[in-house]
Scaffold this active site. Structure first.
Site, PDB file in Angstrom:
ATOM      1  N   GLU A   1      -0.478  -1.870   4.885  1.00 30.95           N
ATOM      2  CA  GLU A   1       0.342  -2.395   6.373  1.00 30.95           C
ATOM      3  C   GLU A   1       0.241  -0.602   6.920  1.00 30.95           C
ATOM      4  OE1 GLU A   1       3.344  -1.107   8.758  1.00 30.95           O
ATOM      5  OE2 GLU A   1       3.185  -0.039   6.894  1.00 30.95           O
TER       6      GLU A   1
ATOM      7  N   ASP B   1       0.887  -1.396  -0.433  1.00 25.81           N
ATOM      8  CA  ASP B   1       0.372  -0.185   0.065  1.00 25.81           C
ATOM      9  C   ASP B   1       0.568   1.933  -0.512  1.00 25.81           C
ATOM     10  OD1 ASP B   1       0.591  -0.690   2.760  1.00 25.81           O
ATOM     11  OD2 ASP B   1      -0.569   0.321   3.151  1.00 25.81           O
TER      12      ASP B   1
HETATM   13 NI    NI Z   1       6.589   1.606   5.592  1.00 29.62          NI
END
Ligand code: NI
Length: 389
Positions: A137, A79
């Site tokens: 994340e 991401d």
């Molecule tokens: Ni990172």
């Protein structure tokens, strides 16, 4: 085999950089990584690696080597951040609302390179390699937990992951035995007062004044409540309120983060935050809403696996490629994987000539790090599968 692998990666290095730049141009934030995910899926399927969806936009690919043997998993997060990129790099983000300002574009390219190299040599090793491309994340509760719930670690004996790291020089590895990364929590405060005319403050309860006191009072948690020898961070990320210069608004909202390693310090910080918010608001006649969300657990590298990473680093990159580092207050949901199976997480330096830190709008990485990190990931997988237990 390692010399052959080195040559393969040298030949592949141009492509690895191209992949990274393509992801960089097309960043997608947490759980919106649709294009990203489809690019990776097509790539893995092109290598004859069976892929399944995992945690919405995440992917799990499994490369089978010779039968028997162990299974090792390698993870990359996919991401980007909700940030407008700045600067004039030729591969600048084409999405004004997102940027790969943390290096996850590089993580994907490294893992794709690793998959390609290993897929051409699958008759040369025993066991399996699982490729985990993890969504979200950056945003709590994170994609790692969901991937595990959906079976990402099924049959996996060990898991390895890395983060490209700007504070380290290019090609250097930093790893901490034990607690390496903090528990990153999030909190939200909504201060409710009474709005009115800016020229008649006495008829209002000014939430901007209350919020300003709050920001200052909360600094005393770190300086006066927590043992100075215990690491803790309390930072505000947003303060929002008001519409125009002459109106006192009715409400101000603030968000922030708490970083700790120790659960007792975490509880203390949460308790003191709540008390200071309530008491400060009371002093000024305002009311408050307070929410506290616990983030990822602290990332803990087990001793044996950390030694294994250090040994593989010395053997593949060179004796002098390890830099001693301290734990960091950043969080990382790779911590969940390490709670389930043995493994390790490391920082891979890419900082040569890079002046902007992670999450800065002009962040970039030294791409020379990418092939070297690919070599390390490939070697970690091969060495783990080859090791006798
Ligand atoms: Ni990172």
């Amino acid at each position: 085999m390692i010399d052959g692998v080195k040559k393969d990666i040298e030949k592949l290095s141009g492509k690895i950089i191209e992949w990274r730049r393509d992801f960089h141009r097309h960043p997608e934030i947490a759980y919106e990584e649709k294009r990203t995910s489809s690019v990776i899926r097509q790539f893995l399927e092109g290598l004859d690696i069976p892929v399944s969806a995992c945690a919405k936009t995440g992917l799990r690919g499994i490369l089978e080597g010779r039968p028997g043997g162990k299974t090792v998993a390698l993870r990359a997060d996919i991401d980007a951040l909700p940030l407008k990129e700045e600067g004039d790099k030729e591969y600048i983000s084409e999405n004004p609302e997102a940027a790969h300002a943390c290096g996850h574009d590089g993580h994907m390219a490294i893992l794709m390179g690793t998959a390609e190299v290993l897929s051409h040599r699958k008759d040369q090793f025993k066991g399996n390699v699982v490729f985990l491309f993890q969504p979200s994340e950056e945003r709590i509760p994170g994609g790692a937990k969901k991937m595990i719930e959906e079976g990402a670690l099924k049959g996996v004996d060990a898991v390895f992951g890395l983060h490209l790291w700007q504070p380290l020089p290019t090609g250097f590895v930093g790893i901490v035995k034990g607690a390496m990364m903090a528990q990153p929590d999030a909190f939200t405060v909504t201060v409710r007062g009474k709005g009115g005319h800016g020229s008649m403050p006495h008829t209002t309860v000014d939430p901007i004044l209350v919020a300003s006191h709050l920001v200052v009072n909360i600094q005393s948690i770190v300086s006066r409540n927590v043992d100075p020898l215990k690491p803790v961070v309390v930072s505000f990320g947003t303060v929002k309120g008001g519409t125009i210069y002459n109106i006192i608004p009715g409400e101000v909202s603030l968000t922030g983060t708490v970083r700790t390693f120790d659960s007792s310090i975490q509880s203390l910080a949460e308790k003191r935050l709540k008390e200071i918010v309530e008491e400060t608001c009371k002093t000024f006649g305002a009311t408050a809403e307070f929410e506290y969300e616990k983030g990822y657990p602290s990332l803990i590298n087990p001793e044996g696996m950390t030694d294994f990473v250090l040994e593989v680093t010395r053997n593949t990159l060179g004796e002098d490629r390890i830099q001693e580092i301290d734990p960091v207050m950043g969080g990382e949901d790779f911590a969940y994987f390490l709670q389930k199976v043995p493994g390790a997480f490391l920082f891979f330096g890419m900082g040569d000539g890079m002046e902007f830190p992670h999450h800065h709008p002009a962040f970039d990485l030294d791409e020379k790090a990418l092939p070297r990190a690919t070599l390390l990931m490939t070697s970690l997988a091969l060495e783990f599968l080859a090791a006798k237990e």
